[in-house]
Design a protein around this motif. Sequence first.
Motif, short mmCIF file in Angstrom:
data_model
loop_
_atom_site.label_atom_id
_atom_site.label_comp_id
_atom_site.label_asym_id
_atom_site.label_seq_id
_atom_site.Cartn_x
_atom_site.Cartn_y
_atom_site.Cartn_z
N ARG A 190 0.83 -1.21 0.00
CA ARG A 190 0.00 0.00 0.00
C ARG A 190 0.86 1.26 0.00
NH1 ARG A 190 -3.22 -3.26 3.50
NH2 ARG A 190 -2.20 -2.35 5.34
N GLU A 191 1.97 1.23 0.71
CA GLU A 191 2.88 2.37 0.69
C GLU A 191 3.47 2.58 -0.70
OE1 GLU A 191 3.61 4.63 2.91
OE2 GLU A 191 2.34 3.78 4.49
N VAL A 192 3.82 1.49 -1.36
CA VAL A 192 4.37 1.59 -2.72
C VAL A 192 3.32 2.14 -3.68
CG1 VAL A 192 5.35 0.28 -4.62
CG2 VAL A 192 6.01 -0.27 -2.28
N GLU A 193 2.08 1.68 -3.56
CA GLU A 193 1.01 2.18 -4.42
C GLU A 193 0.79 3.67 -4.21
OE1 GLU A 193 -2.37 -0.17 -3.54
OE2 GLU A 193 -1.46 -2.07 -4.21
N ALA A 194 0.81 4.12 -2.95
CA ALA A 194 0.61 5.54 -2.68
C ALA A 194 1.73 6.39 -3.28
CB ALA A 194 0.53 5.77 -1.17
N ALA A 195 2.96 5.93 -3.18
CA ALA A 195 4.08 6.68 -3.75
C ALA A 195 4.00 6.72 -5.27
CB ALA A 195 5.41 6.06 -3.31
N ALA A 196 3.66 5.60 -5.89
CA ALA A 196 3.53 5.58 -7.35
C ALA A 196 2.41 6.49 -7.81
CB ALA A 196 3.27 4.14 -7.82
N ARG A 197 1.31 6.53 -7.08
CA ARG A 197 0.19 7.40 -7.43
C ARG A 197 0.58 8.87 -7.31
NH1 ARG A 197 -2.91 5.80 -3.73
NH2 ARG A 197 -3.60 3.94 -4.85
N ARG A 292 8.47 -0.13 -9.30
CA ARG A 292 9.64 -1.00 -9.35
C ARG A 292 10.59 -0.73 -8.18
NH1 ARG A 292 11.76 -1.45 -15.61
NH2 ARG A 292 10.26 -3.01 -16.32
N VAL A 293 10.80 0.55 -7.89
CA VAL A 293 11.66 0.91 -6.76
C VAL A 293 11.06 0.36 -5.46
CG1 VAL A 293 12.57 2.83 -5.42
CG2 VAL A 293 12.57 2.95 -7.90
N GLY A 294 9.74 0.46 -5.31
CA GLY A 294 9.10 -0.03 -4.10
C GLY A 294 9.25 -1.53 -3.93
N VAL A 295 9.10 -2.29 -4.99
CA VAL A 295 9.27 -3.74 -4.89
C VAL A 295 10.71 -4.08 -4.52
CG1 VAL A 295 9.19 -5.89 -6.19
CG2 VAL A 295 7.36 -4.23 -6.45
N ALA A 296 11.66 -3.35 -5.12
CA ALA A 296 13.07 -3.58 -4.75
C ALA A 296 13.32 -3.24 -3.29
CB ALA A 296 13.98 -2.75 -5.66
N ARG A 311 6.25 -12.93 -4.23
CA ARG A 311 6.83 -11.63 -4.57
C ARG A 311 5.76 -10.74 -5.18
NH1 ARG A 311 9.15 -8.91 -8.87
NH2 ARG A 311 11.01 -7.66 -8.36
N PRO A 312 5.63 -9.49 -4.71
CA PRO A 312 4.61 -8.60 -5.27
C PRO A 312 4.82 -8.38 -6.76
CG PRO A 312 5.51 -7.70 -3.24
CD PRO A 312 6.38 -8.86 -3.61
N SER A 313 3.73 -8.35 -7.48
CA SER A 313 3.78 -8.12 -8.91
C SER A 313 3.83 -6.62 -9.19
CB SER A 313 2.56 -8.74 -9.60
OG SER A 313 2.46 -8.32 -10.94
N VAL A 314 4.83 -6.22 -9.97
CA VAL A 314 4.91 -4.80 -10.33
C VAL A 314 3.68 -4.39 -11.12
CG1 VAL A 314 6.25 -3.09 -11.60
CG2 VAL A 314 7.42 -4.84 -10.28
N ARG A 315 3.21 -5.25 -12.00
CA ARG A 315 2.01 -4.94 -12.78
C ARG A 315 0.80 -4.75 -11.88
NH1 ARG A 315 1.75 -8.24 -18.44
NH2 ARG A 315 3.80 -7.65 -19.26
N GLY A 316 0.66 -5.64 -10.89
CA GLY A 316 -0.48 -5.51 -9.98
C GLY A 316 -0.43 -4.23 -9.18
#
Length: 331
Positions: A190-197, A292-296, A311-316
């Motif tokens: 969720r943190e990665v999604e918020a940053a990407a948004r 991608r940065v968030g998954v890494a 492993r979280p999907s970057v596409r998802g």
Amino acid sequence: MTNGPVLIDLEDREPPVSVSDAPPVPDMPVPDGQAMQMAARLAARRPSRLARWFWGLASAVVGAMVSVAAWDFVTGLLTRAPILGWIVTGLISAMLLVLLVIALREMAAIGRLGRIDSLHRAADTALADRDLGQARAVTKQLLAFYAGRDDTQWGRQSVAERMEEQFDASGLLNLVEAELLAPLDAAASREVEAAARQVATVTALVPLALADVITALTANLRMIRRVAEIYGGRSGLIGSWRLTRAVFTHLIATGAVAVGDDLLEPILGGSILSKLSRRFGEGLVNGALSARVGVAAMEVCRPLPFTQGRRPSVRGIIKNALSGLFRAKEA
């Protein structure tokens, strides 16, 4: 003067222009995520040895000047006004105490990040060697590492109750992943999604030259810090910067900041890219690169390596983060 018919000579008229003769409309250049790539290079850039010597010596000189000036100021004030001098001395002592506490917290934060890294390596070794004893040792260390956190209480109890039922290393670590780390993975995603948004929105809507670069860098720094905190890293200022540089260095070394069809397809879909503006395309790509940065960052900050399928999907993450902002048309 009389009005009469006018003769118009049509022999020299140019032939009509056909639509097929018109030049083709140039294709819109494919966005390449310049903001995220520049932010990655800035974060991963390592200063030269000469620059490190310069800043080290400059810090030492400035520190010495400030210390001598403070000493002269306090001693002079004690001579002129003893009461006021002792008050200032107490304030400076309190400031030095706070600085000492901050330094200790930074050391503790770096130590926690090192502990996570050692757990990660130990789990890798246990899985590679299929060593059940080492896997149990890693599991006990993880339970102790997360002791005291209310959000992991149920997972710790479940792992402790079922740990003796597992008879191989992979099964035991899979249990730890499913019961203890799965909620943390969801929070980190969720943190990665918020940053990407956020990065995608600012890049698409703010037409300032450096606004997208600054937003991409700050949003990713904050995201990496939050991901580390979710997994128990609690990184301080120095630890956060070291962690961020490690993440971006890994991404640049592996070419993960490059834009490819696998990155654009899940959010743009077919020929929709040619129908979007340049700014919206850049926003999509920068948001995807942030994912991608968030998954890494999740892989680096997580105390256990991701097993197959977890492993979280970057596409998802990209779809969840950007579905509310940009709607990709079906092909």
